[in-house]
Design a protein around this motif. Sequence first.
Motif, PDB file in Angstrom:
ATOM      1  N   THR A 152       0.839  -1.202   0.000  1.00 29.82           N
ATOM      2  CA  THR A 152       0.000   0.000   0.000  1.00 29.82           C
ATOM      3  C   THR A 152       0.867   1.243   0.000  1.00 29.82           C
ATOM      4  O   THR A 152       0.389   2.333   0.297  1.00 29.82           O
ATOM      5  CB  THR A 152      -0.906   0.003   1.247  1.00 29.82           C
ATOM      6  N   GLY A 153       2.151   1.079  -0.315  1.00 25.75           N
ATOM      7  CA  GLY A 153       3.068   2.213  -0.320  1.00 25.75           C
ATOM      8  C   GLY A 153       2.807   3.133  -1.493  1.00 25.75           C
ATOM      9  O   GLY A 153       1.954   2.909  -2.331  1.00 25.75           O
ATOM     10  N   ALA A 154       3.619   4.209  -1.518  1.00 24.58           N
ATOM     11  CA  ALA A 154       3.437   5.241  -2.544  1.00 24.58           C
ATOM     12  C   ALA A 154       4.233   4.965  -3.796  1.00 24.58           C
ATOM     13  O   ALA A 154       4.140   5.715  -4.758  1.00 24.58           O
ATOM     14  CB  ALA A 154       3.840   6.607  -1.972  1.00 24.58           C
ATOM     15  N   GLY A 155       5.032   3.918  -3.815  1.00 25.65           N
ATOM     16  CA  GLY A 155       5.836   3.637  -4.991  1.00 25.65           C
ATOM     17  C   GLY A 155       7.091   4.484  -5.072  1.00 25.65           C
ATOM     18  O   GLY A 155       7.551   4.805  -6.169  1.00 25.65           O
ATOM     19  N   LEU A 156       7.643   4.853  -3.910  1.00 27.31           N
ATOM     20  CA  LEU A 156       8.851   5.682  -3.882  1.00 27.31           C
ATOM     21  C   LEU A 156      10.076   4.922  -3.415  1.00 27.31           C
ATOM     22  O   LEU A 156      11.171   5.496  -3.393  1.00 27.31           O
ATOM     23  CB  LEU A 156       8.632   6.896  -2.957  1.00 27.31           C
ATOM     24  N   GLY A 157       9.915   3.650  -3.041  1.00 28.09           N
ATOM     25  CA  GLY A 157      11.037   2.912  -2.449  1.00 28.09           C
ATOM     26  C   GLY A 157      12.235   2.816  -3.365  1.00 28.09           C
ATOM     27  O   GLY A 157      13.361   3.159  -2.980  1.00 28.09           O
ATOM     28  N   LEU A 158      12.038   2.318  -4.570  1.00 32.03           N
ATOM     29  CA  LEU A 158      13.164   2.170  -5.493  1.00 32.03           C
ATOM     30  C   LEU A 158      13.680   3.524  -5.964  1.00 32.03           C
ATOM     31  O   LEU A 158      14.868   3.664  -6.259  1.00 32.03           O
ATOM     32  CB  LEU A 158      12.736   1.322  -6.691  1.00 32.03           C
ATOM     33  N   SER A 159      12.809   4.525  -6.040  1.00 35.27           N
ATOM     34  CA  SER A 159      13.276   5.865  -6.391  1.00 35.27           C
ATOM     35  C   SER A 159      14.243   6.394  -5.343  1.00 35.27           C
ATOM     36  O   SER A 159      15.266   7.018  -5.658  1.00 35.27           O
ATOM     37  CB  SER A 159      12.089   6.824  -6.541  1.00 35.27           C
ATOM     38  N   ILE A 160      13.940   6.111  -4.077  1.00 33.13           N
ATOM     39  CA  ILE A 160      14.826   6.539  -3.001  1.00 33.13           C
ATOM     40  C   ILE A 160      16.127   5.755  -3.051  1.00 33.13           C
ATOM     41  O   ILE A 160      17.217   6.292  -2.799  1.00 33.13           O
ATOM     42  CB  ILE A 160      14.113   6.368  -1.648  1.00 33.13           C
ATOM     43  N   VAL A 161      16.054   4.459  -3.381  1.00 38.53           N
ATOM     44  CA  VAL A 161      17.275   3.659  -3.510  1.00 38.53           C
ATOM     45  C   VAL A 161      18.204   4.289  -4.555  1.00 38.53           C
ATOM     46  O   VAL A 161      19.396   4.496  -4.306  1.00 38.53           O
ATOM     47  CB  VAL A 161      16.925   2.210  -3.908  1.00 38.53           C
ATOM     48  N   ARG A 162      17.665   4.601  -5.703  1.00 37.24           N
ATOM     49  CA  ARG A 162      18.512   5.187  -6.747  1.00 37.24           C
ATOM     50  C   ARG A 162      19.017   6.565  -6.331  1.00 37.24           C
ATOM     51  O   ARG A 162      20.169   6.931  -6.610  1.00 37.24           O
ATOM     52  CB  ARG A 162      17.750   5.298  -8.057  1.00 37.24           C
ATOM     53  N   ALA A 163      18.181   7.370  -5.661  1.00 34.63           N
ATOM     54  CA  ALA A 163      18.602   8.702  -5.240  1.00 34.63           C
ATOM     55  C   ALA A 163      19.770   8.626  -4.258  1.00 34.63           C
ATOM     56  O   ALA A 163      20.749   9.370  -4.371  1.00 34.63           O
ATOM     57  CB  ALA A 163      17.425   9.449  -4.616  1.00 34.63           C
ATOM     58  N   VAL A 164      19.677   7.713  -3.289  1.00 34.93           N
ATOM     59  CA  VAL A 164      20.750   7.581  -2.296  1.00 34.93           C
ATOM     60  C   VAL A 164      22.025   7.073  -2.957  1.00 34.93           C
ATOM     61  O   VAL A 164      23.130   7.577  -2.695  1.00 34.93           O
ATOM     62  CB  VAL A 164      20.306   6.639  -1.159  1.00 34.93           C
ATOM     63  N   VAL A 165      21.898   6.090  -3.832  1.00 37.39           N
ATOM     64  CA  VAL A 165      23.074   5.543  -4.503  1.00 37.39           C
ATOM     65  C   VAL A 165      23.717   6.602  -5.403  1.00 37.39           C
ATOM     66  O   VAL A 165      24.950   6.739  -5.451  1.00 37.39           O
ATOM     67  CB  VAL A 165      22.688   4.288  -5.311  1.00 37.39           C
ATOM     68  N   THR A 166      22.893   7.361  -6.112  1.00 38.45           N
ATOM     69  CA  THR A 166      23.427   8.417  -6.967  1.00 38.45           C
ATOM     70  C   THR A 166      24.148   9.472  -6.152  1.00 38.45           C
ATOM     71  O   THR A 166      25.194   9.995  -6.559  1.00 38.45           O
ATOM     72  CB  THR A 166      22.296   9.058  -7.783  1.00 38.45           C
ATOM     73  N   ALA A 167      23.605   9.815  -4.974  1.00 42.20           N
ATOM     74  CA  ALA A 167      24.265  10.796  -4.114  1.00 42.20           C
ATOM     75  C   ALA A 167      25.630  10.297  -3.646  1.00 42.20           C
ATOM     76  O   ALA A 167      26.523  11.097  -3.371  1.00 42.20           O
ATOM     77  CB  ALA A 167      23.378  11.121  -2.915  1.00 42.20           C
ATOM     78  N   HIS A 168      25.814   8.989  -3.597  1.00 39.42           N
ATOM     79  CA  HIS A 168      27.112   8.414  -3.233  1.00 39.42           C
ATOM     80  C   HIS A 168      28.045   8.301  -4.452  1.00 39.42           C
ATOM     81  O   HIS A 168      29.171   7.817  -4.307  1.00 39.42           O
ATOM     82  CB  HIS A 168      26.926   7.026  -2.613  1.00 39.42           C
ATOM     83  N   GLY A 169      27.561   8.685  -5.615  1.00 39.33           N
ATOM     84  CA  GLY A 169      28.380   8.560  -6.820  1.00 39.33           C
ATOM     85  C   GLY A 169      28.323   7.178  -7.438  1.00 39.33           C
ATOM     86  O   GLY A 169      29.199   6.820  -8.233  1.00 39.33           O
ATOM     87  N   GLY A 170      27.281   6.393  -7.099  1.00 37.45           N
ATOM     88  CA  GLY A 170      27.163   5.040  -7.622  1.00 37.45           C
ATOM     89  C   GLY A 170      26.024   4.908  -8.608  1.00 37.45           C
ATOM     90  O   GLY A 170      25.515   5.879  -9.150  1.00 37.45           O
ATOM     91  N   SER A 171      25.597   3.667  -8.841  1.00 36.52           N
ATOM     92  CA  SER A 171      24.529   3.383  -9.791  1.00 36.52           C
ATOM     93  C   SER A 171      23.738   2.187  -9.299  1.00 36.52           C
ATOM     94  O   SER A 171      24.209   1.409  -8.452  1.00 36.52           O
ATOM     95  CB  SER A 171      25.099   3.100 -11.191  1.00 36.52           C
TER      96      SER A 171
END
Length: 449
Positions: free
Chosen positions: A409-428
Amino acid sequence: MARLVPSSLRARLALVFGVGTSLVLLVALSLLYVALERQLDAAVDADLSGRADDLIAGMRAQDLDAVRADPLAELYAADGTPLASSAGLNGQVLLRPEQISAVGGGAVRSVVLLAPRPGETPERVRLLARPAGRDGEVLAVGQPLSTVEGAGDRQLVVLAVATPLLVAALCVLGGLLVRAALRPVDELTREAAAISTLDSDRRLPAVAGDDEIARLAATLDGMLSRLAVAFARERAFVDDASHELRTPIAIMRGEIDLALQAVDDPEEVRRSLSAAQRQAARLGRLAEDMLLLARERAGALAVLREPVDLTDLAHAEARALGPVTDVRIEVRGDPVIVDADAGRIRQVLANLAANSAAAGARTARVTVGADGAGVRIEWADDGPGFPPDLLDRAFERFVRGDPSRTSSTGAGLGLSIVRAVVTAHGGSAELRNGPPLGGAVVTVRLPAA
């Protein structure tokens, strides 16, 4: 000085073109005038040389009448005494004794003033003096320069009249060329001014050719297309966020209304307030998630880097997340140290665990390792995997799978947050389905410490 420089680009280009072409034209005409002058002088010298050769040939045959018949010639003895003179000289001499002595070393060219008849204005005469080859005799032949100088003056007059006309014609032509060259820019400017918002489907007109303006038009049109896509995505994000916020807010209002209506029933009030509290927590998580994504889009997502053992952190999170998500989480891999924000990495693992639990997975495996490209965290589960139509856009915001395949019942932001955090670390981050457990596989890569 600023007033002298036109503000219009078209006027500045026309001015630069006119000044530049005028300078080039003036230099070219000046060189042409000098070249014509030299050609005339060379023609006079060639005529004098030819006449001298003919006269010397006649003298060798003991014929001095040719000298007397020449328009302007004179033969001198070695001591400077005239031996034969043209009838037009009227007793005048072409060379002085000191000039005659200087001819002994070879031909001498000079310009003298000569008045053939008394009372006439002296005129300039081009002279050629050369040894005659007989006992030191010297022959002098001359050519009046009035004709040559008259031709040069006429050329100068013609150039003086033609130059302003040519400059004016070039300026007009330059203005027309600049106007024609900048016409596509005017069209692009008018069309760009007419496109008031990104909601418009209008695009910039295509410019024919492959020159700089055509490439500029194509680039600007592509930029408008990208901005329109980005605007559509942001508008969809706002719409989705509004939709996600509307549901918990409506539930909270309903529960609060029930609590107010059941003030005499403490148990009903407690149930209503508990339900409202859960929706408030849901709203808080949604707000934090959207704030995190907004900071990532703005490049302001802060990560506190410090040495972290990813394998040890994964073991700790597996022990904490397993009972909460009802997913058995296995961790494999040797200790790997990386400079990262431990709190953000925990958030990544928590979102991946929640995603697997929502998909109905019972087992998940976390594999931590290092390779030449950096550090790799692979999360795999035994769930149904990502739907084929969702695999390419699962990292987008508010993207959820088929309700029949997930209980989330989530908002569908989980994987978006995963990519955002990884990108902020300079990863993929990458997604796929398949081995090792047959379900969804999320691979996170981080730079090595």
